[in-house]
Design a protein around this motif. Structure first.
Motif, short mmCIF file in Angstrom:
data_model
loop_
_atom_site.label_atom_id
_atom_site.label_comp_id
_atom_site.label_asym_id
_atom_site.label_seq_id
_atom_site.Cartn_x
_atom_site.Cartn_y
_atom_site.Cartn_z
N GLY A 290 0.81 -1.21 0.00
CA GLY A 290 0.00 0.00 0.00
C GLY A 290 0.84 1.26 0.00
N ARG A 291 1.90 1.27 0.81
CA ARG A 291 2.79 2.43 0.84
C ARG A 291 3.54 2.58 -0.48
NH1 ARG A 291 4.55 4.67 5.71
NH2 ARG A 291 5.82 5.97 4.30
N LEU A 292 3.86 1.48 -1.12
CA LEU A 292 4.65 1.53 -2.34
C LEU A 292 3.83 1.94 -3.57
CD1 LEU A 292 6.77 -1.72 -1.85
CD2 LEU A 292 7.64 0.63 -1.82
N ARG A 293 2.52 1.62 -3.57
CA ARG A 293 1.75 1.77 -4.80
C ARG A 293 0.55 2.72 -4.70
NH1 ARG A 293 2.02 -2.26 -8.76
NH2 ARG A 293 -0.19 -1.89 -9.20
N LEU A 294 0.07 3.03 -3.50
CA LEU A 294 -1.22 3.70 -3.38
C LEU A 294 -1.10 5.07 -2.76
CD1 LEU A 294 -3.33 0.68 -2.02
CD2 LEU A 294 -3.15 1.47 -4.39
N GLU A 295 -2.13 5.89 -3.04
CA GLU A 295 -2.30 7.19 -2.39
C GLU A 295 -3.52 7.19 -1.49
OE1 GLU A 295 -0.20 9.63 -2.59
OE2 GLU A 295 1.09 8.63 -4.05
N ALA A 296 -4.18 6.06 -1.32
CA ALA A 296 -5.41 5.96 -0.52
C ALA A 296 -5.08 6.02 0.97
CB ALA A 296 -6.13 4.64 -0.84
N PRO A 297 -6.07 6.31 1.82
CA PRO A 297 -5.85 6.27 3.28
C PRO A 297 -5.38 4.89 3.70
CG PRO A 297 -7.93 7.33 2.77
CD PRO A 297 -7.43 6.74 1.49
N PRO A 298 -4.43 4.78 4.63
CA PRO A 298 -3.90 3.47 5.03
C PRO A 298 -4.97 2.50 5.52
CG PRO A 298 -2.48 5.21 5.85
CD PRO A 298 -3.68 5.89 5.27
N ASP A 299 -6.02 3.01 6.19
CA ASP A 299 -7.06 2.12 6.69
C ASP A 299 -7.85 1.45 5.57
OD1 ASP A 299 -6.48 2.49 9.34
OD2 ASP A 299 -7.91 4.13 9.62
N LEU A 300 -7.69 1.92 4.34
CA LEU A 300 -8.43 1.35 3.22
C LEU A 300 -7.55 0.56 2.26
CD1 LEU A 300 -10.79 4.35 2.37
CD2 LEU A 300 -11.37 2.25 3.57
#
Length: 857
Positions: A290-300
């Motif tokens: 998630g940290r490497l690929r996404l900009e979404a909120p961590p909870d999601l």
């Protein structure tokens, strides 16, 4: 209606069906140790499903202590919870509030304080579940409408579900098999969904650790905590989660109240840690990707990663996993809290105003109120906090029960004053350091509150402490104050003789009472509160127990199961001391317990009325049967008499005519003999007991086929058999006669072949006899088993005998309409309850799950 909403509604419908299964035919599943272990996974909520990945994405492995705590506590599980189980059954306890109230002298103030505080303290945890479902729903839908609108709908829906399913009965100490099976089912769903999401992401994207090591900003997520503050936070969270696992109301409800067997504890001690291990395996890989690929909120991240890989179905499954985690927690938690509220806040109040009759209504209303308060907290503070942070505030609140609870279990020197002082001090510090700062950070209190009136009194840094995260600081500060005040006041105050005697009895698991009432007085009180039958039953039990502490304790336990320990003690004092019995008992007489008992009496009266109607019907059937027998006897007798008179009056009849008339007389006498034998066989069937034994059904069927083979050969009919290897408890001779009757009947009507089938149908052995004859019409099917209803010129008692014999062995028999004769009967492979008159209790043609006599095999 959107696809996500439709899928959510279908899932909730499935959950309700699973619960209904648990209360019906699935009760054997509820008694499994695996179901018990899975039900404990109500601990893993939406916080686990969504929040753990969010915390791992921002703070690394600090999510692990939340699960290490319960794992370490489970090492003491067979020892600690065995004591809790036995205390709960002795005193009919339904919560830690009940336990503390009983341990410290049935103090209504202590029980009310615990109940009210837990409602407030768990509001952040309930708000967490609402936020998780609302966030996930809007994220999948791609909508931007306010989060609170969805959360309110979720709160109302879950309140309705909890009311319909969790408060169907008044007595909270009664087990809810449907609830347990539903929670276990949801535990399996969320584990499966989480593992599938983690496995799919790893399959598509591979190992995230090499790429994370190449990103310096992600290194803190892979390193253990550093420094004194980091290690202290790790140890504190482990202790906090262990205490929360012990004292959360939903965990007490599932682990103690719903426990079916003490032997399940050792199994749960290793099975539940295995569950926690499995559900945490995907957390860190998902957080890193998630940290490497996404900009979404961590909870999601759990939802966003499948969507980023264009797998909408897996994203929806992940959403259902989160819904499972949230709904299980909300239903059980609100049910447990509503029981505490009704026992310790509402019961004493309603008793005083003679309104106990509305207790069940107020328990249901408290569920709705608790969830609405959770929604209110979500609107006030929930949107400013991550999921895990909200949950930890509630964990710290629940941990305030630890000093009073654990010391009360094992230290007889712990006093009521010490418990009250510790709880009040711990609650005050918790509110000052955790609850109110959460409101301040959300803008509902002035920001100046976070600075405190003095540097040494700063809410998140008492006594000048720095470098501690707010949760660790608030937990350690509140628990330290709680424990210190408990020990101090327990040493400064000596318990009175009566309180010391009760503490000693509680430690030993044996109830005690300072003053005893006479058996007749206690029975009178029970009769007024629980109904006359309870009073009479108590008098019978009193003859075995005699006058003593056990007798009064037993009466108190019976009362506590309906109205709570504090109110039960108040009612009991009306007998054991100088309290006015009439005023208290008259008010209690209006209680819901009385109404529930009155309902039970009404049901018993209805059952008696139904039994009376059945007896009348049986008497009428007996009269009709005797009339039919008389008619059937009169016919051959009249024919024989007429033939004899002809022979006497016409002595000059030719020899051929005389031989013909003599043969007719013999035929009528044989018919009369068969009729008498059939009636006698019916009488013997009613009088002789069953001779049950283990019968090889296949071997018996083969024996019957061999017996009727000559008759089949004589009639030119093929005799076929399809037989499975089955065995059952039955009366071998009667079963042999049933098969002979059915096969003989089929051979009389068949044209070319008769088939006998033996196979397993669920928990029954099914015999099916078919022929290619003319068959039966609908009207014939309805009366074919009645006496004297033969359609082939016989006496019509063979099928009647067959029905009586099958029902006497606990089975059922029926015929089908249509071309070709088709008769079937089923016998239970394992007989649980068969009466002497035949038929399994609660299972008869027309009962739910049982085919009617017209039905198919």
């Amino acid at each position: 209606m959107s696809g996500v909403l439709l899928g959510l509604l279908l899932y909730l419908a499935l959950l309700f069906l699973v619960a209904l299964l648990g209360e019906g035919r699935g009760r054997a599943l509820v008694r499994s140790p695996w179901t018990y272990a899975l039900s404990l996974a109500v601990y893993a909520t939406a916080w686990t499903f969504f929040g753990s990945v969010g915390r791992a994405a921002t703070e690394g492995a600090t999510f692990l202590p939340i699960y290490l705590g319960p794992t370490l506590v489970l090492a003491l599980w067979p020892f600690l919870h065995l004591k809790l189980l036995r205390l709960a059954r002795t005193y009919r306890l339904t919560s830690w509030a009940d336990l503390l109230s009983v341990r410290y002298g049935r103090d209504p103030l202590l029980g009310a304080l615990v109940a009210g505080f837990l409602v407030v303290g768990l509001l952040p945890y309930l708000a967490l579940q609402l936020k998780a479902i609302a966030q996930g729903f809007l994220y999948l839908e791609g909508e931007t409408r306010p989060l609170g609108d969805v959360a309110l709908g979720v709160a109302l829906s879950l309140a309705l579900f909890a009311i319909l399913f969790g408060t169907r009965r008044l007595d909270p100490s009664e087990r809810h098999e449907g609830l347990v099976l539903a929670v276990a089912f949801e535990s399996a769903v969320k584990l499966l969904a989480f593992l599938l999401v983690g496995g799919w992401v790893l399959l598509r994207l591979g190992n995230p650790f090499p790429e994370a090591l190449a990103r310096p900003e992600l290194h803190p997520l892979l390193l253990p905590p550093e420094g004194l503050s980091g290690h202290l936070a790790w140890v504190s969270l482990t202790l906090l989660s262990g205490l929360a696992f012990l004292f959360l109301p939903r965990q007490f409800h599932m682990a103690v109240v719903e426990n079916q067997n003490e032997g399940h504890l050792p199994h749960a001690a290793w099975a539940f840690p295995l569950y926690l291990l499995l559900i945490n395996l995907p957390v860190l890989p998902l957080a890193l990707w998630g940290r490497l690929r996404l900009e979404a909120p961590p909870d999601l991240y759990v939802l966003a990663l499948p969507l980023s890989l264009r797998n909408e179905a897996l994203a929806f499954l992940a959403f259902l996993g989160g819904v499972s985690a949230a709904t299980a927690m909300v239903i059980v938690e609100t049910l447990a809290l509503s029981v505490m509220v009704s026992n310790h806040l509402l019961s004493p109040f309603l008793l005083r105003y003679r309104a106990l009759g509305s207790l069940l209504f107020w328990r249901r209303a408290s569920i709705l109120l608790i969830l609405l308060l959770g929604y209110l907290y979500f609107r006030l503070a929930g949107e400013a906090y991550a999921l895990v942070a909200m949950g930890l505030i509630s964990f710290a609140a629940v941990a305030q029960l630890a000093p009073a609870g654990l010391l009360g279990l094992y230290w007889t020197g712990s006093t009521r004053q010490g418990a009250l002082a510790g709880l009040l001090g711990g609650i005050g510090v918790w509110a000052y350091t955790l609850f109110l700062p959460a409101l301040a950070r959300s803008g509902w209190l002035p920001e100046a509150f976070l600075q405190g009136p003095h540097p040494l009194l700063r809410p998140e840094g008492l006594l000048g402490l720095k470098d501690l995260d707010p949760v660790t600081h608030g937990f350690l500060a509140s628990l330290t104050v709680n424990l210190a005040l408990h020990l101090l006041f327990s040493h400064l105050t000596r318990p009175q003789a009566e309180e010391a005697r009760e503490a000693q009895a509680f430690a030993q698991g044996t109830p005690a009472l300072s003053r005893l009432g006479k058996a007749e007085e206690l029975a009178e009180l029970l009769g007024r509160v629980l109904g006359p039958e309870a009073g009479r039953g108590f008098l019978e039990e009193a003859q075995k127990l005699g006058e003593g502490p056990e007798l009064a304790a037993r009466a108190e336990a019976l009362l506590a199961g309906a109205v709570g320990p504090a109110t039960a003690r108040l009612l009991l004092l009306s007998v054991t001391q100088e309290a006015p019995l009439e005023a208290v008992a008259e008010a209690a007489q209006e209680s819901q317990a009385v109404r529930a008992y009155a309902k039970a009496l009404e049901e018993a009266r209805a059952e008696l009325a139904e039994a009376y109607q059945r007896l009348k019907a049986m008497d009428r059937m007996k009269d009709e049967f005797l009339a039919a027998v008389a008619h059937e006897l009169r016919t051959p007798l009249a024919a024989a008499r007429a033939l004899v008179e002809i022979l006497e009056e016409h002595k000059d009849l030719p020899e051929e005519e005389r031989a013909r008339f003599t043969a007719l007389v013999r035929k009528e006498m044989e018919r009369l003999s068969r009729l008498v034998e059939g009636v006698l066989e019916l009488s013997r069937l009613e009088a002789l007991p069953l001779c049950r034994e283990r019968v090889d059904l296949k071997a018996l069927a083969e024996e019957v086929l061999a017996l009727v083979a000559p008759l089949a050969q004589e009639r030119g009919v093929a005799l076929l058999g399809r037989l499975e290897d089955l065995a059952a408890e039955a009366d071998r001779d009667r079963l042999l006669q049933v098969l002979l009757n059915l096969l003989s009947n089929a051979l009389r009507h068949a044209e070319k072949e008769v088939r006998l089938t033996l196979k397993r149908e669920g928990k029954e052995a099914l015999f099916l006899v078919e022929d290619d004859g003319p068959g039966l019409g609908k009207e014939e099917v309805e009366r074919v088993f009645e006496p004297f209803q033969s359609g082939a010129g016989g006496l019509g008692l063979g099928l009647t005998l067959a029905r009586r014999m099958v029902e006497a062995m606990g089975g059922r028999i029926w015929a089908e309409a249509g071309p070709g004769g088709r008769f079937a009967f089923a016998l239970p492979l394992e007989v649980e309850d068969a009466g002497s008159l035949g038929g399994r209790r609660g299972e008869h043609p027309g009962a739910p799950g049982v085919p009617p006599q017209e039905g198919g095999a």
